[in-house]
Design an enzyme around this catalytic site. Structure first.
Site, PDB file in Angstrom:
ATOM      1  CB  SER A 138     -51.501 -65.844   8.141  1.00 56.84           C
ATOM      2  OG  SER A 138     -51.005 -64.778   8.910  1.00 56.84           O
ATOM      3  CE1 TYR A 162     -51.591 -69.342  12.631  1.00 54.82           C
ATOM      4  CE2 TYR A 162     -50.587 -67.273  11.950  1.00 54.82           C
ATOM      5  CZ  TYR A 162     -51.675 -68.117  11.987  1.00 54.82           C
ATOM      6  OH  TYR A 162     -52.852 -67.730  11.385  1.00 54.82           O
ATOM      7  CE  LYS A 166     -52.554 -70.183   9.110  1.00 54.68           C
ATOM      8  NZ  LYS A 166     -53.735 -71.072   8.997  1.00 54.68           N
TER       9      LYS A 166
HETATM   10  N1  LIG Z   1     -57.876 -64.452  13.269  1.00 58.31           N
HETATM   11  C1  LIG Z   1     -56.777 -64.048  12.669  1.00 58.31           C
HETATM   12  O1  LIG Z   1     -56.222 -63.007  13.040  1.00 58.31           O
HETATM   13  C2  LIG Z   1     -56.173 -64.815  11.529  1.00 58.31           C
HETATM   14  C3  LIG Z   1     -55.253 -64.197  10.667  1.00 58.31           C
HETATM   15  C4  LIG Z   1     -54.711 -64.931   9.619  1.00 58.31           C
HETATM   16  C5  LIG Z   1     -55.066 -66.254   9.437  1.00 58.31           C
HETATM   17  N2  LIG Z   1     -55.949 -66.837  10.292  1.00 58.31           N
HETATM   18  C6  LIG Z   1     -56.282 -68.250  10.086  1.00 58.31           C
HETATM   19  O2  LIG Z   1     -57.675 -68.378   9.839  1.00 58.31           O
HETATM   20  C7  LIG Z   1     -58.161 -69.610  10.365  1.00 58.31           C
HETATM   21  C8  LIG Z   1     -59.343 -69.334  11.246  1.00 58.31           C
HETATM   22  O3  LIG Z   1     -58.941 -68.427  12.275  1.00 58.31           O
HETATM   23  P1  LIG Z   1     -59.952 -67.943  13.402  1.00 58.31           P
HETATM   24  O4  LIG Z   1     -59.508 -66.605  13.818  1.00 58.31           O
HETATM   25  O5  LIG Z   1     -61.340 -68.163  12.980  1.00 58.31           O
HETATM   26  O6  LIG Z   1     -59.569 -68.970  14.552  1.00 58.31           O
HETATM   27  P2  LIG Z   1     -60.502 -69.755  15.549  1.00 58.31           P
HETATM   28  O7  LIG Z   1     -59.619 -70.394  16.575  1.00 58.31           O
HETATM   29  O8  LIG Z   1     -61.619 -68.905  16.031  1.00 58.31           O
HETATM   30  O9  LIG Z   1     -61.119 -70.868  14.595  1.00 58.31           O
HETATM   31  C9  LIG Z   1     -60.440 -72.044  14.276  1.00 58.31           C
HETATM   32  C10 LIG Z   1     -61.417 -73.191  14.447  1.00 58.31           C
HETATM   33  O10 LIG Z   1     -60.765 -74.400  14.104  1.00 58.31           O
HETATM   34  C11 LIG Z   1     -61.072 -75.380  15.081  1.00 58.31           C
HETATM   35  N3  LIG Z   1     -59.955 -76.340  15.057  1.00 58.31           N
HETATM   36  C12 LIG Z   1     -58.655 -76.112  15.379  1.00 58.31           C
HETATM   37  N4  LIG Z   1     -57.938 -77.226  15.185  1.00 58.31           N
HETATM   38  C13 LIG Z   1     -58.802 -78.170  14.715  1.00 58.31           C
HETATM   39  C14 LIG Z   1     -58.654 -79.512  14.316  1.00 58.31           C
HETATM   40  N5  LIG Z   1     -57.482 -80.147  14.384  1.00 58.31           N
HETATM   41  N6  LIG Z   1     -59.735 -80.177  13.870  1.00 58.31           N
HETATM   42  C15 LIG Z   1     -60.956 -79.565  13.806  1.00 58.31           C
HETATM   43  N7  LIG Z   1     -61.161 -78.291  14.181  1.00 58.31           N
HETATM   44  C16 LIG Z   1     -60.083 -77.608  14.626  1.00 58.31           C
HETATM   45  C17 LIG Z   1     -61.227 -74.593  16.380  1.00 58.31           C
HETATM   46  O11 LIG Z   1     -61.999 -75.268  17.353  1.00 58.31           O
HETATM   47  C18 LIG Z   1     -61.925 -73.337  15.881  1.00 58.31           C
HETATM   48  O12 LIG Z   1     -63.314 -73.499  15.859  1.00 58.31           O
HETATM   49  C19 LIG Z   1     -56.979 -70.250  11.092  1.00 58.31           C
HETATM   50  O13 LIG Z   1     -56.397 -71.196  10.242  1.00 58.31           O
HETATM   51  C20 LIG Z   1     -56.043 -69.088  11.330  1.00 58.31           C
HETATM   52  O14 LIG Z   1     -54.700 -69.503  11.392  1.00 58.31           O
HETATM   53  C21 LIG Z   1     -56.523 -66.152  11.308  1.00 58.31           C
END
Ligand SMILES: NC(=O)c1ccc[n+]([C@@H]2O[C@H](COP(=O)([O-])OP(=O)(O)OC[C@H]3O[C@@H](n4cnc5c(N)ncnc54)[C@H](O)[C@@H]3O)[C@@H](O)[C@H]2O)c1
Length: 349
Positions: A138, A162, A166
């Protein structure tokens, strides 16, 4: 003597990708693009922030099937079974908790899920000699960066659990890459993922009050929330509101496929920004949403939020150079697709 074709396929062509967190917002869009690019997809998700319906929708969009395993990325026994039962060639690791304010209040839960989960996954990958991984990092790792735009070489100074999570996982990956040069690793630093699949079948489905601007705007437009609060209009920006780099989630997903293709060529460690490379203010986004959807977004200006930064956008040139990838969707595409998803699914999945 001719080799059996199956041997050649497994030996030479990476075909099966494990997508952790594949039922989530970004993971589900990545699954669509992986299937479109003819990869086989296995999803591991514990559904702590998603529903299995998203996977059904991915299958509907692509006409292809996914093997879905309900389980936790911290559970070594489940992972071991998964890697024993399937020939996995690469992992896209999306599973994690992502709410910055929640991470401030519950740091242990975040370190456990995001850092320990990643380490457990990497241990099992190592045991099974699966050495290719794309990791969801991120732009939060940059913290209060003065660079505009922000290049990958900018100093890292995350300021919440958070962001630390990362950064720590990025460091673990960098150390693995030094110790084991056979690993191919892409740490992708996302800016602000927004929008939805143009089909309106999959999109962001936040639990409760959205933390991010775009789902909040969509929920105001659909009448679920009364008005948008804009945090501060006295920043040194075009109209005083904060500027961010919004990247369409389909562009982001395609960036992952481009990174995976690079891993297949044996790239070692890659650390790349994935962003559009330009910023829009909150009010510019609101105006674009109103123009693209013909919906009025009532808003009020409230005090700045602690920890918010005036201007934050990516230098996206390295990803273009290394992956041959860049964003193609406009702010209008983002707004129209977010709105289509919202109106087709007013209560989410
Ligand atoms: N959405 C954003 O703005 C953003 C920005 C930068 C980075 N990210 C990173 O991208 C990744 C995906 O983000 P997203 O927006 O799709 O989030 P999201 O919450 O929609 O998706 C994450 C998924 O991981 C699953 N999950 C969480 N912990 C788990 C575990 N221990 N075991 C199995 N499954 C698990 C959740 O159920 C969910 O389906 C994350 O790592 C997030 O930190 C997201």
């Amino acid at each position: 003597m001719a080799q059996p074709t199956g041997y050649l396929r497994i030996k030479n062509i990476m075909t099966t990708v494990l997508v952790t967190g594949g039922a989530g917002y970004i993971g589900s869009h990545a699954c669509v693009e992986l299937l479109n690019a003819n990869f086989d997809v296995l999803v591991l998700d514990n559904f702590c922030n998603s529903k299995a319906t998203s996977i059904k929708r991915v299958e509907k969009i692509t006409g292809k099937s996914i093997t879905l395993i309900e389980g936790d990325v911290r559970d070594k026994a489940t992972l071991t079974m998964l890697f024993s039962d399937h020939q996995i060639d690469a992992v896209m690791h999306f599973a994690g908790l992502k709410a910055v304010s929640d991470s401030v209040n519950n740091p242990l839960a975040y370190y456990d899920n995001n850092v320990m989960g990643s380490i457990t996954l990497l241990e099992v990958m190592s045991e099974f000699s699966v050495n290719n991984i794309v990791f969801s990092s991120s732009a939060t790792v940059y913290g209060f960066s003065d660079d505009k735009p922000i290049p990958e070489t900018a100093p890292l100074s995350p300021f919440n659990p958070y962001g630390h999570n990362k950064r720590m996982v990025e460091q673990v990956l960098a150390d693995i890459s030094i110790a084991e040069p056979s690993w191919n690793i892409a740490s992708l630093r996302y800016f602000n993922p927004v929008g939805a699949h143009p089909s309106g079948e999959i999109g962001e489905d936040p639990n409760g009050v959205p933390n991010n601007l775009m789902p909040y705007v969509s929920q105001v437009a659909v009448g679920k929330r009364e008005r948008l609060s804009v945090f501060g209009n006295d920043y040194p920006t075009i109209d005083g509101t904060g500027v961010r780099d919004y990247i369409h989630v389909v562009d982001l997903a395609l960036g992952h496929v481009a990174a995976l293709n690079k891993l297949m060529q044996g790239c070692g460690l890659l650390t790349l920004n994935l962003g559009a490379g330009r910023g829009y203010s909150v009010l510019e986004l609101v105006q674009a949403f109103e123009a693209s959807t013909e919906q009025k977004i009532p808003y009020e200006i409230v005090n700045r939020r602690a920890g918010d930064i005036a201007i934050y956008f990516a230098d996206a040139s390295l990803a273009k150079q290394v992956l041959g990838w860049k964003t193609t969707k406009t702010l209008e595409d983002i707004c129209r697709d977010a709105w289509r998803w919202q109106t087709k699914n007013p209560n989410g999945y």
